[in-house]
Design an enzyme around this catalytic site. Structure first.
Site, PDB file in Angstrom:
ATOM      1  N   PRO A 116      54.206  20.638  63.599  1.00 18.05           N
ATOM      2  CA  PRO A 116      55.490  20.807  62.914  1.00 18.05           C
ATOM      3  C   PRO A 116      55.458  20.248  61.499  1.00 18.05           C
ATOM      4  O   PRO A 116      54.686  19.330  61.198  1.00 18.05           O
ATOM      5  CB  PRO A 116      56.464  20.012  63.802  1.00 18.05           C
ATOM      6  CG  PRO A 116      55.608  18.971  64.452  1.00 18.05           C
ATOM      7  CD  PRO A 116      54.278  19.630  64.679  1.00 18.05           C
ATOM      8  N   PHE A 128      57.802  18.497  58.354  1.00 19.38           N
ATOM      9  CA  PHE A 128      58.602  17.271  58.415  1.00 19.38           C
ATOM     10  C   PHE A 128      60.101  17.514  58.343  1.00 19.38           C
ATOM     11  O   PHE A 128      60.859  16.931  59.107  1.00 19.38           O
ATOM     12  CB  PHE A 128      58.187  16.324  57.273  1.00 19.38           C
ATOM     13  CG  PHE A 128      56.886  15.624  57.534  1.00 19.38           C
ATOM     14  CD1 PHE A 128      56.855  14.328  58.022  1.00 19.38           C
ATOM     15  CD2 PHE A 128      55.679  16.272  57.304  1.00 19.38           C
ATOM     16  CE1 PHE A 128      55.656  13.690  58.269  1.00 19.38           C
ATOM     17  CE2 PHE A 128      54.474  15.640  57.548  1.00 19.38           C
ATOM     18  CZ  PHE A 128      54.464  14.339  58.027  1.00 19.38           C
ATOM     19  N   HIS A 137      46.943  12.250  51.097  1.00 21.41           N
ATOM     20  CA  HIS A 137      47.587  11.268  51.963  1.00 21.41           C
ATOM     21  C   HIS A 137      46.659  10.764  53.058  1.00 21.41           C
ATOM     22  O   HIS A 137      47.117  10.286  54.094  1.00 21.41           O
ATOM     23  CB  HIS A 137      48.868  11.854  52.551  1.00 21.41           C
ATOM     24  CG  HIS A 137      49.883  12.189  51.487  1.00 21.41           C
ATOM     25  ND1 HIS A 137      50.828  13.185  51.641  1.00 21.41           N
ATOM     26  CD2 HIS A 137      50.069  11.661  50.247  1.00 21.41           C
ATOM     27  CE1 HIS A 137      51.573  13.251  50.541  1.00 21.41           C
ATOM     28  NE2 HIS A 137      51.128  12.334  49.685  1.00 21.41           N
TER      29      HIS A 137
END
Length: 413
Positions: free
Chosen positions: A160, A162, A254
């Site tokens: 999914p 965010f 990230h």
């Protein structure tokens, strides 16, 4: 941690003939069946005497200059191979297929060898924006393509995003009793309560059940074709690497799950051991030196981005000759600044469910940008699913088979 953002016939060769049917050349030479004044007697005088004329020999009994018989293969009579009914019986309008002008009958007569032409790019149905991008890529001018992706490129893998209401990750974290959704990726919260992140990481750990999508394979295909400068991803799912993108071409803004470190003393921790403890034991690993909690090397809120990002982003945005942004809301910095710092003459393309950032804003920072598509817009934008967009683009470019094979080779079990 860094945010996984949501939205994904050569005309020059034709010979002209006069409309009257006269094929005389400009120097006045005779056309077939005609004569040139004053030259008829000369032509007749050069004809062989009547007794020299002999009946033509059959192809099978013609002799060569040595007097020996030479066997000659008769020309292939394609028409004789076509079933009689296909030559005389016209097809009904209902039975005709698009582009079928006897091709099927000829194919059958030639032993099944297809002579049907392949559809041209212009015959493939695709939105104008995607055709514009295909024109850019097929021009072979772009060898330093910069890619920027967000969570939207991984949704079709079952991961999914965010922020999509209802289905986004932040809307489905209630079971962890978090003070706020982003706390699951907040460093201070992890140090006091690592369990929510551990449970989430055990479900989403890369390489266990999520395979690369068509979009990831498209990026890997660009590298294979020598067109990729770098891909910057805000995702931590490592699907680009699993799709075949080399680590040299990757900037995981990230972080990633391959390595780990202590959140207290920052000492390195074995990545495989970290995976085993989190995935199999559903526990947070602890540091052997100070006892602090260990986590994978993904960037939490409050942490700095990897040094590799800072080292390469300026030179990459300066060198890039084309930028493609896919599946991101461009809401989290500093990564969301990449579209703004590429050169002014660098075409910008957005494949996303909606316009984001300064894409398409005539009065924004991109006002002075050069126009790159036929509709005279400053940027090229196509709204929709990233996988469907990349598939249509590869169809136009003739890369579909390569894309499918590459994607199939990276699918899990």
């Amino acid at each position: 941690m860094g945010n996984k953002n949501s939205d994904n016939a050569d005309k020059g060769g034709l010979r002209r003939w006069s409309s009257s049917g006269d094929s005389s050349s400009s120097d006045g030479s005779a056309s077939e069946g005609g004569s040139t004044s004053g030259k008829e007697d000369d032509v007749q005088a050069n004809q062989p005497p009547p007794q020299s004329k002999t009946a033509p020999k059959s192809a099978a009994t013609k002799k060569g200059g040595s007097g020996k018989q030479v066997h000659q293969v008769p020309p292939l009579d394609i028409a004789s191979k076509v079933p009689p009914e296909s030559k005389v019986a016209p097809k009904s309008a209902a039975s005709k297929k698009d582009g079928d002008d006897g091709i099927s009958a000829l194919t059958e007569g030639l032993g099944g060898v297809s002579i049907a032409p392949k559809p041209s790019v212009k015959e493939i149905t695709a939105p104008e924006a995607i055709k514009n991008v295909a024109d850019l890529l097929s021009s072979k001018r772009y060898k330093n393509i910069l890619i920027l992706t967000g969570a939207g490129v991984s949704c079709n893998a079952g991961i999914p995003d965010f922020r999509t209401p209802g289905s986004g990750l932040y809307d489905n974290l209630a079971k962890y009793n978090l003070p706020f959704p982003e706390a699951v990726f907040e460093l201070g919260f992890y140090r006091s309560n690592p369990d929510p992140f551990v449970q989430l990481a055990s479900e989403l750990w890369p390489g266990l059940k999520h395979s690369p999508t068509i979009t990831h394979s498209f990026i890997a295909l660009l590298e294979k074709k020598g067109m990729l400068l770098r891909t910057y991803t805000q995702n931590i799912d490592m699907l680009d690497v699993l799709a075949g993108v080399s680590e040299e071409k990757m900037i995981e803004c990230h972080g990633h799950f391959r390595t780990a470190a202590c959140t207290k003393c920052s000492r390195s921790f074995d990545g495989k051991e970290c995976k085993r403890v989190i995935v199999e034991e559903k526990q947070a690993p602890t540091c052997r030196h100070c006892g602090g909690y260990v986590k994978p090397d993904i960037v939490f809120f409050g942490e700095n981005l990897p040094s590799r990002y800072h080292r390469l982003v300026k030179q990459d945005t300066k060198k890039a000759d084309l930028l493609i942004v896919m599946g991101t809301s461009l809401m989290v910095g500093p990564v969301n600044s990449i579209p703004e710092i590429v050169r002014k003459d660098c075409p910008r393309i957005l494949f996303n469910r909606e316009l984001v950032g300064t894409f398409g804003k005539r009065n924004g920072p991109r006002t002075r940008r050069k126009s790159y598509d036929r509709s005279e817009q400053k940027d090229i934008f196509h709204g929709g699913d990233c996988d469907e967009t990349c598939q249509m683009l590869c169809d136009l470019l003739g890369w579909s088979e390569e894309l499918a094979a590459l994607n199939a080779s990276t699918r899990l079990g």
